[in-house]
Design a protein around this motif. Structure first.
Motif, PDB file in Angstrom:
ATOM      1  N   ASP A   1       0.827  -1.210   0.000  1.00 32.48           N
ATOM      2  CA  ASP A   1       0.000   0.000   0.000  1.00 32.48           C
ATOM      3  C   ASP A   1       0.858   1.256   0.000  1.00 32.48           C
ATOM      4  N   ARG A   2       1.971   1.162   0.660  1.00 36.94           N
ATOM      5  CA  ARG A   2       2.824   2.356   0.782  1.00 36.94           C
ATOM      6  C   ARG A   2       3.750   2.552  -0.412  1.00 36.94           C
ATOM      7  N   TYR A   3       4.385   1.467  -0.872  1.00 37.20           N
ATOM      8  CA  TYR A   3       5.416   1.584  -1.910  1.00 37.20           C
ATOM      9  C   TYR A   3       5.010   1.040  -3.276  1.00 37.20           C
ATOM     10  N   GLY A   4       3.903   0.343  -3.352  1.00 41.61           N
ATOM     11  CA  GLY A   4       3.465  -0.210  -4.625  1.00 41.61           C
ATOM     12  C   GLY A   4       3.631  -1.718  -4.677  1.00 41.61           C
ATOM     13  N   SER A   5       2.686  -2.357  -5.323  1.00 41.66           N
ATOM     14  CA  SER A   5       2.691  -3.821  -5.341  1.00 41.66           C
ATOM     15  C   SER A   5       3.798  -4.401  -6.210  1.00 41.66           C
ATOM     16  N   TRP A   6       4.204  -3.692  -7.276  1.00 42.27           N
ATOM     17  CA  TRP A   6       5.262  -4.224  -8.140  1.00 42.27           C
ATOM     18  C   TRP A   6       6.576  -4.383  -7.386  1.00 42.27           C
ATOM     19  N   ARG A   7       6.884  -3.428  -6.533  1.00 42.20           N
ATOM     20  CA  ARG A   7       8.136  -3.528  -5.753  1.00 42.20           C
ATOM     21  C   ARG A   7       8.069  -4.688  -4.772  1.00 42.20           C
ATOM     22  N   VAL A   8       6.927  -4.828  -4.122  1.00 44.89           N
ATOM     23  CA  VAL A   8       6.779  -5.924  -3.163  1.00 44.89           C
ATOM     24  C   VAL A   8       6.838  -7.272  -3.879  1.00 44.89           C
ATOM     25  N   LEU A   9       6.210  -7.386  -5.041  1.00 40.45           N
ATOM     26  CA  LEU A   9       6.270  -8.630  -5.801  1.00 40.45           C
ATOM     27  C   LEU A   9       7.689  -8.942  -6.267  1.00 40.45           C
ATOM     28  N   ALA A  10       8.421  -7.915  -6.675  1.00 42.05           N
ATOM     29  CA  ALA A  10       9.794  -8.134  -7.141  1.00 42.05           C
ATOM     30  C   ALA A  10      10.681  -8.622  -5.994  1.00 42.05           C
ATOM     31  N   VAL A  11      10.583  -7.980  -4.853  1.00 42.25           N
ATOM     32  CA  VAL A  11      11.390  -8.392  -3.692  1.00 42.25           C
ATOM     33  C   VAL A  11      10.940  -9.764  -3.199  1.00 42.25           C
ATOM     34  N   GLY A  12       9.626  -9.982  -3.141  1.00 43.73           N
ATOM     35  CA  GLY A  12       9.115 -11.280  -2.697  1.00 43.73           C
ATOM     36  C   GLY A  12       9.518 -12.406  -3.628  1.00 43.73           C
ATOM     37  N   GLY A  13       9.502 -12.156  -4.924  1.00 44.67           N
ATOM     38  CA  GLY A  13       9.926 -13.174  -5.879  1.00 44.67           C
ATOM     39  C   GLY A  13      11.389 -13.537  -5.720  1.00 44.67           C
ATOM     40  N   ARG A  14      12.197 -12.547  -5.500  1.00 45.10           N
ATOM     41  CA  ARG A  14      13.635 -12.823  -5.291  1.00 45.10           C
ATOM     42  C   ARG A  14      13.863 -13.600  -4.001  1.00 45.10           C
ATOM     43  N   LEU A  15      13.163 -13.211  -2.939  1.00 42.35           N
ATOM     44  CA  LEU A  15      13.311 -13.926  -1.667  1.00 42.35           C
ATOM     45  C   LEU A  15      12.804 -15.369  -1.784  1.00 42.35           C
ATOM     46  N   TYR A  16      11.726 -15.558  -2.519  1.00 40.44           N
ATOM     47  CA  TYR A  16      11.175 -16.906  -2.711  1.00 40.44           C
ATOM     48  C   TYR A  16      12.151 -17.774  -3.500  1.00 40.44           C
ATOM     49  N   ALA A  17      12.725 -17.207  -4.548  1.00 39.06           N
ATOM     50  CA  ALA A  17      13.711 -17.960  -5.339  1.00 39.06           C
ATOM     51  C   ALA A  17      14.949 -18.297  -4.503  1.00 39.06           C
ATOM     52  N   LEU A  18      15.376 -17.369  -3.687  1.00 40.97           N
ATOM     53  CA  LEU A  18      16.531 -17.622  -2.811  1.00 40.97           C
ATOM     54  C   LEU A  18      16.209 -18.708  -1.800  1.00 40.97           C
ATOM     55  N   GLY A  19      14.993 -18.665  -1.257  1.00 40.69           N
ATOM     56  CA  GLY A  19      14.591 -19.704  -0.304  1.00 40.69           C
ATOM     57  C   GLY A  19      14.492 -21.076  -0.935  1.00 40.69           C
ATOM     58  N   ASN A  20      14.017 -21.140  -2.176  1.00 44.68           N
ATOM     59  CA  ASN A  20      13.950 -22.434  -2.865  1.00 44.68           C
ATOM     60  C   ASN A  20      15.336 -22.961  -3.208  1.00 44.68           C
ATOM     61  N   ALA A  21      16.255 -22.059  -3.488  1.00 48.95           N
ATOM     62  CA  ALA A  21      17.614 -22.491  -3.831  1.00 48.95           C
ATOM     63  C   ALA A  21      18.296 -23.067  -2.610  1.00 48.95           C
TER      64      ALA A  21
END
Length: 88
Positions: A68-88
């Protein structure tokens, strides 16, 4: 503000769900193989998945507030990277 067409929003939501839930559901299929490769038992995997579910539940409202504060695209980008790192 740009309006996105509804089919595009639905397609993106479905893609995010498929990418998010697919690997998460498939880890159970590889549990026996991973247990053979490492000295972990089923208990370690169960604990890891339980912690993941708890963190996922805790993180949802926090990520929503950040989106809500910074925009959903930024949150999705950071979340996607964290998810990929966690899967690795």
């Amino acid at each position: 503000m740009t309006r996105f067409p509804l089919p595009l929003i639905i397609a993106c939501g479905c893609a995010i769900a498929l990418l998010g839930f697919g690997p998460r559901s498939a880890f159970g299929l590889f549990q026996a193989d991973l247990a053979e490769m490492r000295p972990w038992g089923r208990e370690a995997f169960s604990l890891a998945f339980a912690i993941q579910n708890l963190m996922w539940g805790i993180g949802q409202p926090l990520c929503g507030a950040i989106a809500d504060r910074y925009g959903s695209w930024r949150v999705l980008a950071v979340g996607g990277r964290l998810y990929a790192l966690g899967n690795a």
